[in-house]
Scaffold this active site. Structure first.
Site, mmCIF file in Angstrom:
data_model
loop_
_atom_site.group_PDB
_atom_site.id
_atom_site.type_symbol
_atom_site.label_atom_id
_atom_site.label_comp_id
_atom_site.label_asym_id
_atom_site.label_seq_id
_atom_site.Cartn_x
_atom_site.Cartn_y
_atom_site.Cartn_z
ATOM 1 N N LYS A 112 0.836 -1.204 0.000
ATOM 2 C CA LYS A 112 0.000 0.000 0.000
ATOM 3 C C LYS A 112 0.869 1.251 0.000
ATOM 4 C CE LYS A 112 -3.857 -2.242 2.420
ATOM 5 N NZ LYS A 112 -4.626 -2.323 3.693
ATOM 6 N N CYS A 121 -1.484 0.528 6.768
ATOM 7 C CA CYS A 121 -1.825 -0.566 7.682
ATOM 8 C C CYS A 121 -2.486 -1.708 6.930
ATOM 9 C CB CYS A 121 -2.823 -0.097 8.755
ATOM 10 S SG CYS A 121 -2.452 1.481 9.512
ATOM 11 N N ASP A 122 -2.440 -2.867 7.545
ATOM 12 C CA ASP A 122 -3.290 -3.967 7.107
ATOM 13 C C ASP A 122 -3.560 -4.855 8.306
ATOM 14 O OD1 ASP A 122 -4.515 -5.106 4.541
ATOM 15 O OD2 ASP A 122 -3.718 -6.871 5.547
ATOM 16 N N GLN A 123 -4.676 -5.557 8.233
ATOM 17 C CA GLN A 123 -5.065 -6.403 9.353
ATOM 18 C C GLN A 123 -5.845 -7.610 8.863
ATOM 19 O OE1 GLN A 123 -8.340 -5.296 12.121
ATOM 20 N NE2 GLN A 123 -6.739 -5.226 13.684
ATOM 21 N N ALA A 175 -0.412 -4.968 10.830
ATOM 22 C CA ALA A 175 0.886 -4.326 10.597
ATOM 23 C C ALA A 175 0.652 -2.836 10.411
ATOM 24 C CB ALA A 175 1.568 -4.907 9.360
#
Length: 219
Positions: A78, A99-101, A136
């Site tokens: 991203k 971010c990523d989740q 993250a």
């Protein structure tokens, strides 16, 4: 949140360099924007402000076996996508947050649900064994490419959520935008949360203390 971190942020953001620093939240998530607004309020005095950009990448095209590897790779992907979009702009003193989740349940990585039945199955399973959120958070300095990244993990223990509540969640539609259909902050879900090992904002996708800590590494 530690007062020392808030104090350091306030001190830096009052300096000429701090005032000139542009902070970008690289997310289309309304929840993350709300949490970022909360962080800005906690810093206070209008010192911390941010812009929003979106990556618009095909997240399904990126696969990893381990959840930590997956969210790390996606958060960095991203950042790269947004960095390319901003090439024509002056990116000096620019910090980009991405971010990523995912949700991990019984050894499976769960992303945004694609069907109503998937939501029902996920939510029913959460009462049997607890799910974990794995996220993250990356901060990238666009002028140098330097990246600071942290992983946030939380465990959420549930009691059974009534079927009528699940059907309401499905009709509202927000569950389809949350990893694993997990909306811990929703009024229909909160009463059935027994315990959270971690932080609520971490579960929601933007742990504010971690964000401030990562930003501070560039101050």
């Amino acid at each position: 949140m530690a007062s020392t971190a808030l104090g350091a942020a306030r001190t830096f953001l009052r300096t000429p360099r701090g005032k000139a620093t542009r902070i970008i939240l690289g997310s289309s998530s309304k929840v993350r924007r709300t949490l970022m607004d909360e962080l800005c309020s906690e810093v206070g005095d209008g010192l911390l402000q941010y812009q929003v950009r979106t990556a618009d990448i095909d997240e399904k095209a990126i696969r990893r076996e381990k959840p930590e590897d997956l969210v790390t790779t996606l958060a960095l992907a991203k950042a790269e996508a947004i960095k390319k979009k901003l090439e024509a702009e002056d990116n000096g003193n620019t910090l980009l947050i991405t971010c990523d989740q995912v949700v991990v349940h019984e050894g499976r990585i769960l992303e945004k649900p694609e069907s109503e039945e998937e939501v029902r199955e996920n939510v029913k399973g959460y009462a049997k064994s607890y799910p974990s959120t794995v996220g993250a958070i990356a901060v990238t300095e666009l002028s140098t490419g330097k990246v600071e990244l942290e992983i946030d993990v939380a465990n959420i223990h549930f009691e059974s959520i009534p079927e009528e509540s699940v059907e309401t969640l499905i009709k509202e539609g927000e569950v389809f935008w949350a990893a694993g259909g997990l909306l811990v902050e929703h009024p229909l879900v909160q009463p059935h949360v027994v315990k959270i090992e971690g932080t609520m904002d971490g579960v929601m996708g933007l742990p504010k203390a971690r964000v401030l800590n990562l930003l501070s590494k560039f101050f």
